[in-house]
Design a protein around this motif. Structure first.
Motif, PDB file in Angstrom:
ATOM      1  N   ARG A  74       0.829  -1.124  -0.073  1.00  0.00           N
ATOM      2  CA  ARG A  74      -0.111  -0.012  -0.030  1.00  0.00           C
ATOM      3  C   ARG A  74       0.982   1.281  -0.059  1.00  0.00           C
ATOM      4  NH1 ARG A  74      -4.066  -0.528   4.959  1.00  0.00           N
ATOM      5  NH2 ARG A  74      -1.892  -0.882   5.736  1.00  0.00           N
TER       6      ARG A  74
ATOM      7  N   MET B  63      -9.987   6.693   1.272  1.00  0.00           N
ATOM      8  CA  MET B  63     -10.627   6.391  -0.147  1.00  0.00           C
ATOM      9  C   MET B  63     -11.739   5.323   0.063  1.00  0.00           C
ATOM     10  SD  MET B  63      -7.083   5.838  -2.435  1.00  0.00           S
ATOM     11  CE  MET B  63      -7.967   5.462  -3.893  1.00  0.00           C
ATOM     12  N   THR B  64     -11.620   4.502   1.343  1.00  0.00           N
ATOM     13  CA  THR B  64     -12.762   3.570   1.591  1.00  0.00           C
ATOM     14  C   THR B  64     -14.028   4.458   1.917  1.00  0.00           C
ATOM     15  OG1 THR B  64     -11.286   1.771   2.305  1.00  0.00           O
ATOM     16  CG2 THR B  64     -13.352   1.950   3.079  1.00  0.00           C
ATOM     17  N   GLN B  65     -13.900   5.296   2.741  1.00  0.00           N
ATOM     18  CA  GLN B  65     -14.935   6.341   3.122  1.00  0.00           C
ATOM     19  C   GLN B  65     -15.621   7.143   2.027  1.00  0.00           C
ATOM     20  OE1 GLN B  65     -16.460   5.859   5.971  1.00  0.00           O
ATOM     21  NE2 GLN B  65     -14.880   4.595   6.390  1.00  0.00           N
ATOM     22  N   THR B  66     -15.036   7.570   1.122  1.00  0.00           N
ATOM     23  CA  THR B  66     -15.181   8.455  -0.196  1.00  0.00           C
ATOM     24  C   THR B  66     -16.094   7.440  -1.238  1.00  0.00           C
ATOM     25  OG1 THR B  66     -13.222   9.534  -0.091  1.00  0.00           O
ATOM     26  CG2 THR B  66     -14.512   9.606  -2.075  1.00  0.00           C
ATOM     27  N   ARG B  67     -15.556   6.299  -1.149  1.00  0.00           N
ATOM     28  CA  ARG B  67     -16.400   5.024  -2.104  1.00  0.00           C
ATOM     29  C   ARG B  67     -17.565   4.817  -1.376  1.00  0.00           C
ATOM     30  NH1 ARG B  67     -11.336   2.310  -2.032  1.00  0.00           N
ATOM     31  NH2 ARG B  67     -10.241   2.342  -4.281  1.00  0.00           N
ATOM     32  N   MET B  68     -17.900   4.681  -0.198  1.00  0.00           N
ATOM     33  CA  MET B  68     -19.054   4.530   0.663  1.00  0.00           C
ATOM     34  C   MET B  68     -19.944   5.610   0.363  1.00  0.00           C
ATOM     35  SD  MET B  68     -17.771   2.819   4.127  1.00  0.00           S
ATOM     36  CE  MET B  68     -19.265   2.963   4.566  1.00  0.00           C
TER      37      MET B  68
ATOM     38  N   ARG C 105     -11.739  13.550  -3.218  1.00  0.00           N
ATOM     39  CA  ARG C 105     -11.675  13.320  -1.845  1.00  0.00           C
ATOM     40  C   ARG C 105     -10.512  14.382  -1.135  1.00  0.00           C
ATOM     41  NH1 ARG C 105      -6.502  12.292  -1.868  1.00  0.00           N
ATOM     42  NH2 ARG C 105      -5.534  11.453  -3.531  1.00  0.00           N
TER      43      ARG C 105
ATOM     44  N   HIS D   4      -9.438   4.894  12.394  1.00  0.00           N
ATOM     45  CA  HIS D   4     -10.753   4.616  11.469  1.00  0.00           C
ATOM     46  C   HIS D   4     -11.765   5.436  12.363  1.00  0.00           C
ATOM     47  CE1 HIS D   4     -14.462   2.771   9.651  1.00  0.00           C
ATOM     48  NE2 HIS D   4     -14.807   2.734  10.728  1.00  0.00           N
TER      49      HIS D   4
ATOM     50  N   THR E  52      -6.036   4.625   2.717  1.00  0.00           N
ATOM     51  CA  THR E  52      -7.071   3.439   2.475  1.00  0.00           C
ATOM     52  C   THR E  52      -8.111   3.904   3.159  1.00  0.00           C
ATOM     53  OG1 THR E  52      -5.005   2.051   2.607  1.00  0.00           O
ATOM     54  CG2 THR E  52      -7.141   1.305   3.076  1.00  0.00           C
ATOM     55  N   GLU E  53      -8.214   4.594   4.404  1.00  0.00           N
ATOM     56  CA  GLU E  53      -9.361   5.091   5.016  1.00  0.00           C
ATOM     57  C   GLU E  53     -10.199   5.906   4.353  1.00  0.00           C
ATOM     58  OE1 GLU E  53     -12.293   4.403   7.632  1.00  0.00           O
ATOM     59  OE2 GLU E  53     -10.348   3.060   7.564  1.00  0.00           O
TER      60      GLU E  53
END
Length: 201
Positions: free
Chosen positions: A27, A75-80, A98, A190, A72-73
């Motif tokens: 990563r 981008m994960t939250q943005t995708r959600m 983002r 997170h 990672t966090e």
């Protein structure tokens, strides 16, 4: 083992913008790419209202582990937050929107970035011990957070340290605290991002 003298020499070498430390986590490659993208795009994107997260950390070994976690966090939250109903172009544009992550290694670098992007600042994640006026300052993170909080009282600030004695000081000053040696480092990061950076239902 990290050779600190070598890292310092590399930092001061012309043509080297940033030193990263390989610890076996792939990563880090994504984090390096996103870091370079953010540096290049931040001026234009902040003019459009995009937000900025300021990270202050002087240890290449730690920020090389920590930045991939943050990216990672985020981008994960943005995708959600992206609806499945939008087309691929809109999805790509929203992912690009983002928050930008900017890294400073000294008190002075952090101060410069704060002054430039204060209107777009979403929050600060800072080490406590880092260089100030050319020397390591054990209280630099608290000093920086105090100055910023005097100007933006409700700005989310997370300070991090491997010295648990700093936790009481952080809490007394209304700051969130993260133990660098915590086994739950990613989960605690997170929770801070979810609670403070506008992600959620």
């Amino acid at each position: 083992r990290v050779d600190i003298k070598l890292l310092i020499a590399m930092r001061n070498t012309r043509g080297i913008d940033k030193v990263f430390y390989w610890a076996g986590d792939t990563r880090i490659l994504l984090a390096i790419i996103k870091y370079i993208e953010d540096r290049k795009n931040v001026d234009n994107d902040t003019k459009l209202g995009e937000r900025v997260i300021l990270v202050i950390e002087d240890s290449p070994r730690f920020y090389s582990v920590f930045l991939p976690m943050i990216y990672t966090e985020i981008m994960t939250q943005t995708r959600m937050l992206i609806s499945e109903g939008v087309n691929d172009l809109h999805r790509l544009l929203r992912m690009r929107a983002r928050p930008k992550i900017l890294l400073a290694e000294t008190y002075e670098e952090g101060k410069k970035l704060y002054r430039k992007y204060r209107e777009n600042l979403l929050g600060i994640i800072s080490d406590i011990r880092f260089p100030r006026k050319g020397e390591l300052d054990d209280q630099a993170g608290f000093r920086f957070a105090g100055k910023i909080r005097n100007k933006i009282s409700d700005l989310p600030v997370l300070v991090q340290s491997s010295n648990l004695k700093n936790k009481d000081t952080a809490i007394a000053n209304g700051l969130d605290f993260l133990d660098k040696n915590s086994d739950n480092l990613l989960q605690e990061l997170h929770e801070f991002i979810i609670s403070n950076f506008g992600f959620g239902d």
